[in-house]
Design a protein around this motif. Structure first.
Motif, PDB file in Angstrom:
ATOM      1  N   THR A   1      -6.594  12.330  -3.053  1.00 21.21           N
ATOM      2  CA  THR A   1      -5.882  11.202  -3.640  1.00 21.21           C
ATOM      3  C   THR A   1      -5.364  11.547  -5.029  1.00 21.21           C
ATOM      4  O   THR A   1      -4.230  11.200  -5.392  1.00 21.21           O
ATOM      5  CB  THR A   1      -6.802   9.971  -3.701  1.00 21.21           C
ATOM      6  OG1 THR A   1      -7.184   9.610  -2.366  1.00 21.21           O
ATOM      7  CG2 THR A   1      -6.095   8.787  -4.342  1.00 21.21           C
TER       8      THR A   1
ATOM      9  N   MET B   1       0.851  -1.195   0.000  1.00 17.16           N
ATOM     10  CA  MET B   1       0.000   0.000   0.000  1.00 17.16           C
ATOM     11  C   MET B   1       0.889   1.250   0.000  1.00 17.16           C
ATOM     12  O   MET B   1       1.863   1.323   0.719  1.00 17.16           O
ATOM     13  CB  MET B   1      -0.908  -0.005   1.235  1.00 17.16           C
ATOM     14  CG  MET B   1      -1.925   1.127   1.257  1.00 17.16           C
ATOM     15  SD  MET B   1      -2.970   1.127   2.756  1.00 17.16           S
ATOM     16  CE  MET B   1      -4.012  -0.294   2.396  1.00 17.16           C
ATOM     17  N   LYS B   2       0.529   2.222  -0.826  1.00 22.64           N
ATOM     18  CA  LYS B   2       1.288   3.463  -0.913  1.00 22.64           C
ATOM     19  C   LYS B   2       1.196   4.238   0.395  1.00 22.64           C
ATOM     20  O   LYS B   2       0.159   4.246   1.052  1.00 22.64           O
ATOM     21  CB  LYS B   2       0.735   4.314  -2.063  1.00 22.64           C
ATOM     22  CG  LYS B   2       1.651   5.445  -2.512  1.00 22.64           C
ATOM     23  CD  LYS B   2       1.106   6.080  -3.782  1.00 22.64           C
ATOM     24  CE  LYS B   2       2.053   7.149  -4.308  1.00 22.64           C
ATOM     25  NZ  LYS B   2       1.526   7.759  -5.557  1.00 22.64           N
ATOM     26  N   SER B   3       2.288   4.891   0.794  1.00 18.70           N
ATOM     27  CA  SER B   3       2.304   5.626   2.057  1.00 18.70           C
ATOM     28  C   SER B   3       2.043   7.109   1.830  1.00 18.70           C
ATOM     29  O   SER B   3       2.312   7.651   0.747  1.00 18.70           O
ATOM     30  CB  SER B   3       3.643   5.434   2.774  1.00 18.70           C
ATOM     31  OG  SER B   3       4.691   6.029   2.025  1.00 18.70           O
ATOM     32  N   VAL B   4       1.508   7.763   2.847  1.00 15.93           N
ATOM     33  CA  VAL B   4       1.294   9.208   2.820  1.00 15.93           C
ATOM     34  C   VAL B   4       1.487   9.742   4.232  1.00 15.93           C
ATOM     35  O   VAL B   4       1.147   9.077   5.215  1.00 15.93           O
ATOM     36  CB  VAL B   4      -0.114   9.566   2.276  1.00 15.93           C
ATOM     37  CG1 VAL B   4      -1.212   9.032   3.192  1.00 15.93           C
ATOM     38  CG2 VAL B   4      -0.274  11.077   2.119  1.00 15.93           C
TER      39      VAL B   4
ATOM     40  N   ASN C   1      -1.467  11.469  -6.005  1.00 15.55           N
ATOM     41  CA  ASN C   1      -1.002  10.612  -7.095  1.00 15.55           C
ATOM     42  C   ASN C   1      -0.341  11.413  -8.217  1.00 15.55           C
ATOM     43  O   ASN C   1       0.452  10.869  -8.983  1.00 15.55           O
ATOM     44  CB  ASN C   1      -2.163   9.786  -7.655  1.00 15.55           C
ATOM     45  CG  ASN C   1      -2.592   8.681  -6.705  1.00 15.55           C
ATOM     46  OD1 ASN C   1      -1.819   8.241  -5.854  1.00 15.55           O
ATOM     47  ND2 ASN C   1      -3.831   8.226  -6.834  1.00 15.55           N
TER      48      ASN C   1
ATOM     49  N   ASP D   1       1.642  13.907  -7.571  1.00 21.22           N
ATOM     50  CA  ASP D   1       2.809  14.509  -6.925  1.00 21.22           C
ATOM     51  C   ASP D   1       2.570  15.981  -6.585  1.00 21.22           C
ATOM     52  O   ASP D   1       3.475  16.813  -6.677  1.00 21.22           O
ATOM     53  CB  ASP D   1       4.063  14.360  -7.804  1.00 21.22           C
ATOM     54  CG  ASP D   1       5.345  14.551  -7.007  1.00 21.22           C
ATOM     55  OD1 ASP D   1       5.323  14.311  -5.786  1.00 21.22           O
ATOM     56  OD2 ASP D   1       6.372  14.967  -7.608  1.00 21.22           O
TER      57      ASP D   1
ATOM     58  N   ASP E   1      -7.076   4.019   2.147  1.00 25.01           N
ATOM     59  CA  ASP E   1      -6.410   3.754   0.870  1.00 25.01           C
ATOM     60  C   ASP E   1      -4.891   3.881   0.924  1.00 25.01           C
ATOM     61  O   ASP E   1      -4.216   3.530  -0.038  1.00 25.01           O
ATOM     62  CB  ASP E   1      -6.942   4.715  -0.201  1.00 25.01           C
ATOM     63  CG  ASP E   1      -8.435   4.567  -0.411  1.00 25.01           C
ATOM     64  OD1 ASP E   1      -8.880   3.434  -0.692  1.00 25.01           O
ATOM     65  OD2 ASP E   1      -9.159   5.572  -0.274  1.00 25.01           O
ATOM     66  N   PHE E   2      -4.358   4.391   2.022  1.00 26.05           N
ATOM     67  CA  PHE E   2      -2.923   4.606   2.138  1.00 26.05           C
ATOM     68  C   PHE E   2      -2.415   4.078   3.478  1.00 26.05           C
ATOM     69  O   PHE E   2      -3.168   3.979   4.444  1.00 26.05           O
ATOM     70  CB  PHE E   2      -2.579   6.105   2.062  1.00 26.05           C
ATOM     71  CG  PHE E   2      -2.838   6.767   0.754  1.00 26.05           C
ATOM     72  CD1 PHE E   2      -1.834   6.851  -0.204  1.00 26.05           C
ATOM     73  CD2 PHE E   2      -4.075   7.328   0.465  1.00 26.05           C
ATOM     74  CE1 PHE E   2      -2.053   7.480  -1.424  1.00 26.05           C
ATOM     75  CE2 PHE E   2      -4.313   7.964  -0.741  1.00 26.05           C
ATOM     76  CZ  PHE E   2      -3.301   8.040  -1.694  1.00 26.05           C
ATOM     77  N   ASP E   3      -1.127   3.779   3.517  1.00 19.47           N
ATOM     78  CA  ASP E   3      -0.421   3.554   4.777  1.00 19.47           C
ATOM     79  C   ASP E   3      -0.115   4.952   5.320  1.00 19.47           C
ATOM     80  O   ASP E   3       0.823   5.605   4.872  1.00 19.47           O
ATOM     81  CB  ASP E   3       0.856   2.758   4.512  1.00 19.47           C
ATOM     82  CG  ASP E   3       1.647   2.500   5.785  1.00 19.47           C
ATOM     83  OD1 ASP E   3       1.113   2.786   6.881  1.00 19.47           O
ATOM     84  OD2 ASP E   3       2.791   2.035   5.691  1.00 19.47           O
ATOM     85  N   THR E   4      -0.930   5.418   6.257  1.00 17.40           N
ATOM     86  CA  THR E   4      -0.944   6.828   6.649  1.00 17.40           C
ATOM     87  C   THR E   4      -0.235   7.059   7.971  1.00 17.40           C
ATOM     88  O   THR E   4      -0.431   6.319   8.930  1.00 17.40           O
ATOM     89  CB  THR E   4      -2.402   7.331   6.760  1.00 17.40           C
ATOM     90  OG1 THR E   4      -3.074   7.089   5.527  1.00 17.40           O
ATOM     91  CG2 THR E   4      -2.447   8.813   7.068  1.00 17.40           C
TER      92      THR E   4
ATOM     93  N   GLU F   1       8.004  10.965   0.513  1.00 13.24           N
ATOM     94  CA  GLU F   1       6.685  10.366   0.330  1.00 13.24           C
ATOM     95  C   GLU F   1       5.635  11.438   0.023  1.00 13.24           C
ATOM     96  O   GLU F   1       5.822  12.609   0.340  1.00 13.24           O
ATOM     97  CB  GLU F   1       6.260   9.616   1.600  1.00 13.24           C
ATOM     98  CG  GLU F   1       7.134   8.440   1.958  1.00 13.24           C
ATOM     99  CD  GLU F   1       8.156   8.813   2.996  1.00 13.24           C
ATOM    100  OE1 GLU F   1       8.510   7.921   3.807  1.00 13.24           O
ATOM    101  OE2 GLU F   1       8.609   9.983   3.014  1.00 13.24           O
TER     102      GLU F   1
END
Length: 253
Positions: A133, A1-4, A137, A139, A174-177, A32
């Motif tokens: 999001t 999972m994408k991190s934020v 995504n 950037d 939806d993210f590794d927050t 990140e």
């Protein structure tokens, strides 16, 4: 999972040019995807006084009458937001200054006037993460002012810590927050000693013992709420925002 990373920086840092520059340089170094939520109450109070609009406070919380709402909308959504965005652009961070009204990101409800009427103050009802999001995504770094809206054409003053916790909780689907509350202190302190790790039982003990007081209490309440909703949470110095392990980390019991 994408991190934020969801990072909230306090108004006292925002109001000090040297501290703000140091914070933003560290913030820009984070690779990140990231969201920045800022305060700015001290600046709003100063601008208000210049306009002969004195701040009204009850138990340390700002009363937002119609005149004050105009001031904080100008200061938070304009002066502070755009100054931070300009500084981030100079540091190579493509940022967008937003309020909760923009793109309907944070709809809120005007707080009940009973038992205390705080005026045009909003409590977060939802966070619409679709646009956040898309920014992340692409950037783009969203910079969120502590302003929401009621869906009926009115802006609302909303606590920046609450917005940070709500955004982190919503993005955790939806993210590794990771949520960071950044201010002047190294973290949560017990006398002069840093508490590096805190669970809910320790927090309640320190709160009931009068060791954790004042503004740290809502910050920890909101931090544990975000932790429950799936985010990693820490409270740390604005100087250490880019450090992987710093400040006080909140953990489950």
């Amino acid at each position: 999972m994408k991190s934020v990373k969801v990072i909230k920086v306090g108004g006292k840092v925002i109001g000090d040019d040297q501290k703000l520059d140091r914070f933003l340089k560290s913030f820009a170094a984070i690779k990140e995807p990231k969201v920045l939520i800022h305060g700015g109450g001290s600046i709003a109070s100063d601008i208000g006084k210049r306009l002969d609009i004195k701040p009204q406070m009850i138990d340390g919380r700002r009363v937002t009458d119609a005149e004050t709402l105009e001031v904080i909308t100008m200061v938070y959504g304009g002066l502070v937001s755009k100054s931070i965005v300009a500084k981030l652009q100079a540091l190579g961070v493509n940022a967008a200054g937003l309020s909760g009204a923009d793109l309907n990101i944070i709809p809120a409800k005007k707080r009940d006037p009973e038992p205390v009427d705080f005026g045009w103050v909003g409590d977060v009802e939802d966070v619409n993460t679709n646009w956040l999001t898309q920014f992340l995504n692409a950037d783009v770094t969203p910079v969120l002012a502590p302003l929401t809206h009621d869906g009926a054409g009115n802006m609302l003053n909303t606590n920046a810590d609450t917005i940070a916790s709500s955004v982190a909780s919503a993005l955790s689907d939806d993210f590794d927050t990771e949520l960071m509350f950044c201010f002047e202190q190294p973290g949560v302190m017990n006398d002069k000693k840093l508490i590096t790790e805190m669970n809910l039982l320790l927090y309640r003990h320190l709160r009931d013992s009068g060791i954790v007081t004042d503004g740290m209490i809502p910050k920890l309440d909101l931090g544990f709420e975000a932790l429950k909703n799936g985010a990693k949470v820490s409270i740390r110095s604005f100087k250490d925002v880019a450090e992987p392990e710093s400040g006080t980390t909140l953990v489950s019991n």
